[in-house]
Design a protein around this motif. Structure first.
Motif, short mmCIF file in Angstrom:
data_model
loop_
_atom_site.label_atom_id
_atom_site.label_comp_id
_atom_site.label_asym_id
_atom_site.label_seq_id
_atom_site.Cartn_x
_atom_site.Cartn_y
_atom_site.Cartn_z
N VAL A 162 0.84 -1.21 0.00
CA VAL A 162 0.00 0.00 0.00
C VAL A 162 0.87 1.25 0.00
O VAL A 162 0.63 2.19 -0.77
CB VAL A 162 -0.94 0.00 1.23
CG1 VAL A 162 -1.62 1.37 1.38
CG2 VAL A 162 -2.00 -1.09 1.09
N GLN A 163 1.90 1.26 0.83
CA GLN A 163 2.78 2.43 0.88
C GLN A 163 3.54 2.60 -0.43
O GLN A 163 3.71 3.71 -0.92
CB GLN A 163 3.77 2.31 2.04
CG GLN A 163 4.67 3.55 2.15
CD GLN A 163 5.42 3.58 3.46
OE1 GLN A 163 5.13 2.81 4.36
NE2 GLN A 163 6.37 4.47 3.55
N ILE A 164 3.97 1.48 -1.02
CA ILE A 164 4.68 1.54 -2.30
C ILE A 164 3.78 2.13 -3.38
O ILE A 164 4.21 2.96 -4.19
CB ILE A 164 5.18 0.14 -2.71
CG1 ILE A 164 6.36 -0.28 -1.82
CG2 ILE A 164 5.59 0.11 -4.18
CD1 ILE A 164 6.78 -1.73 -1.99
N LEU A 165 2.50 1.72 -3.40
CA LEU A 165 1.57 2.26 -4.40
C LEU A 165 1.33 3.75 -4.19
O LEU A 165 1.24 4.52 -5.15
CB LEU A 165 0.25 1.50 -4.34
CG LEU A 165 0.22 0.13 -5.03
CD1 LEU A 165 -1.13 -0.54 -4.82
CD2 LEU A 165 0.51 0.29 -6.51
N LEU A 166 1.20 4.17 -2.92
CA LEU A 166 1.01 5.59 -2.64
C LEU A 166 2.23 6.40 -3.08
O LEU A 166 2.10 7.48 -3.66
CB LEU A 166 0.74 5.80 -1.15
CG LEU A 166 -0.60 5.29 -0.63
CD1 LEU A 166 -0.69 5.46 0.88
CD2 LEU A 166 -1.76 6.03 -1.31
N ILE A 167 3.40 5.86 -2.78
CA ILE A 167 4.63 6.53 -3.19
C ILE A 167 4.71 6.62 -4.71
O ILE A 167 5.03 7.68 -5.28
CB ILE A 167 5.87 5.77 -2.64
CG1 ILE A 167 5.94 5.91 -1.13
CG2 ILE A 167 7.16 6.30 -3.27
CD1 ILE A 167 6.95 4.98 -0.48
N ASP A 168 4.39 5.51 -5.39
CA ASP A 168 4.46 5.51 -6.85
C ASP A 168 3.45 6.46 -7.46
O ASP A 168 3.72 7.07 -8.50
CB ASP A 168 4.21 4.10 -7.39
CG ASP A 168 4.33 4.05 -8.90
OD1 ASP A 168 5.46 4.11 -9.40
OD2 ASP A 168 3.28 3.98 -9.57
N PHE A 169 2.27 6.60 -6.83
CA PHE A 169 1.28 7.54 -7.34
C PHE A 169 1.84 8.95 -7.36
O PHE A 169 1.65 9.70 -8.33
CB PHE A 169 0.01 7.48 -6.49
CG PHE A 169 -1.05 8.43 -6.96
CD1 PHE A 169 -1.87 8.10 -8.04
CD2 PHE A 169 -1.24 9.66 -6.34
CE1 PHE A 169 -2.85 8.98 -8.48
CE2 PHE A 169 -2.20 10.54 -6.77
CZ PHE A 169 -3.02 10.20 -7.84
N ILE A 170 2.55 9.32 -6.30
CA ILE A 170 3.17 10.65 -6.25
C ILE A 170 4.21 10.80 -7.34
O ILE A 170 4.26 11.81 -8.05
CB ILE A 170 3.79 10.89 -4.86
CG1 ILE A 170 2.69 10.89 -3.79
CG2 ILE A 170 4.56 12.21 -4.83
CD1 ILE A 170 3.23 10.90 -2.36
N PHE A 171 5.06 9.77 -7.49
CA PHE A 171 6.10 9.85 -8.51
C PHE A 171 5.53 9.70 -9.92
O PHE A 171 6.18 10.12 -10.89
CB PHE A 171 7.15 8.75 -8.27
CG PHE A 171 8.12 9.08 -7.18
CD1 PHE A 171 9.11 10.03 -7.37
CD2 PHE A 171 8.04 8.46 -5.95
CE1 PHE A 171 10.01 10.34 -6.36
CE2 PHE A 171 8.94 8.76 -4.94
CZ PHE A 171 9.92 9.71 -5.15
N SER A 172 4.34 9.11 -10.05
CA SER A 172 3.75 8.91 -11.37
C SER A 172 3.36 10.23 -12.02
O SER A 172 3.32 10.33 -13.25
CB SER A 172 2.50 8.02 -11.26
OG SER A 172 2.85 6.72 -10.89
#
Length: 273
Positions: A137-147
């Motif tokens: 979940v944290q990885i997806l949230l982080i990736d959303f920001i970087f996306s």
């Protein structure tokens, strides 16, 4: 659908975009690695691979969604006064604010990496993870920001390529898939290379400034903006490709020069001893 690859510009855009996606994804790899390091050793590799795979799916969905929004070219509001005139559309607004975001993100990231080089690691280490699901979940949230900057970069590099909107989407999706697969296979090697050559990441962030400025001018061009009687034109993407290629060439020359200098210094040190 794949007729676009008969064009040289499409191949240049694909190669350049894939490179930028990999370099700009280094921060993402660092965050994912640190998040995964909070898990048991047996789950760390699984968290990294699953995190990158889910990140790839998330980016493709976001790319398609944003691309269809940009296809909305019809003006919904017109500005017309003595010094400026423009026809605002969803396409021009997304490109304009996307360009502003890239300018802000790139300059702030350059500042933080120069002034506070360990800010990423410090920020993520403050959070404790207890399970694989929480890590993902944290990885997806982080990736959303970087996306966000990744997607805007992809749009800036491919906007206007091909005769159909689907052509640009194909290039963007392929670039994202290739870059994520490369990061999954060579995550540790890529991270080590960038850590040994941090100027490469600063160079990629500098490219975002160029792409951000290009998005702003593209937005003005598509909205037929006229300022003090002068219509704003689009910047040919060939200029952007040349600037990126030339900068990378100089950087690789600089890397070889540093390697040669270090070798000479080691030889001199050994001879002195």
């Amino acid at each position: 659908m794949f007729e676009i690859f008969a064009s040289t510009d499409a191949w240049v855009a694909l190669i350049t975009l894939t490179f930028l996606e990999i370099v700009l994804g280094i921060d993402n790899i660092v965050f994912i690695s640190i998040a995964a390091s909070k898990l048991p050793v047996k789950q760390q590799k699984k968290a990294t691979n699953w995190g990158l795979a889910l990140a790839m799916i998330q980016r493709i969905v976001l790319l398609i969604g944003v691309s269809y929004l940009i296809a909305l070219q019809e003006p919904f509001y017109t500005i017309n006064n003595s010094w400026i005139s423009a026809g605002l559309s969803w396409q021009s607004l997304i490109l304009f604010f996307g360009g502003l975001f890239l300018l802000y993100k790139s300059t702030s990231e350059i500042h933080e990496k120069v002034e506070i080089p360990k800010h990423d690691e410090t920020r993520i280490k403050q959070k404790n993870l207890t399970s694989l699901s929480r890590a993902l979940v944290q990885i997806l949230l982080i990736d959303f920001i970087f996306s966000i900057d990744s997607i805007l970069t992809a749009i800036g590099m491919t906007n206007g390529l091909g005769e159909k909107p689907e052509d640009a989407i194909v290039i963007m999706v392929i670039a994202v898939v290739i870059s994520i697969l490369i990061m999954m296979i060579f995550a540790n090697a890529i991270r080590k290379f960038i850590n040994d050559h941090p100027s490469m990441q600063l160079l990629a962030l500098s490219f975002l400034i160029l792409i951000g400025f290009m998005l702003i001018t593209e937005a003005a061009h598509l909205s037929h903006t006229v300022v003090f009687g002068q219509e704003i034109g689009a910047i040919p993407k060939g200029y952007l490709y040349f600037a990126i290629a030339f900068s990378l060439f100089i950087e690789f020359l600089n890397m070889r020069l540093k390697k040669k200098i270090n070798y000479v210094e080691e030889v001199n040190t050994e001879s002195d001893n």
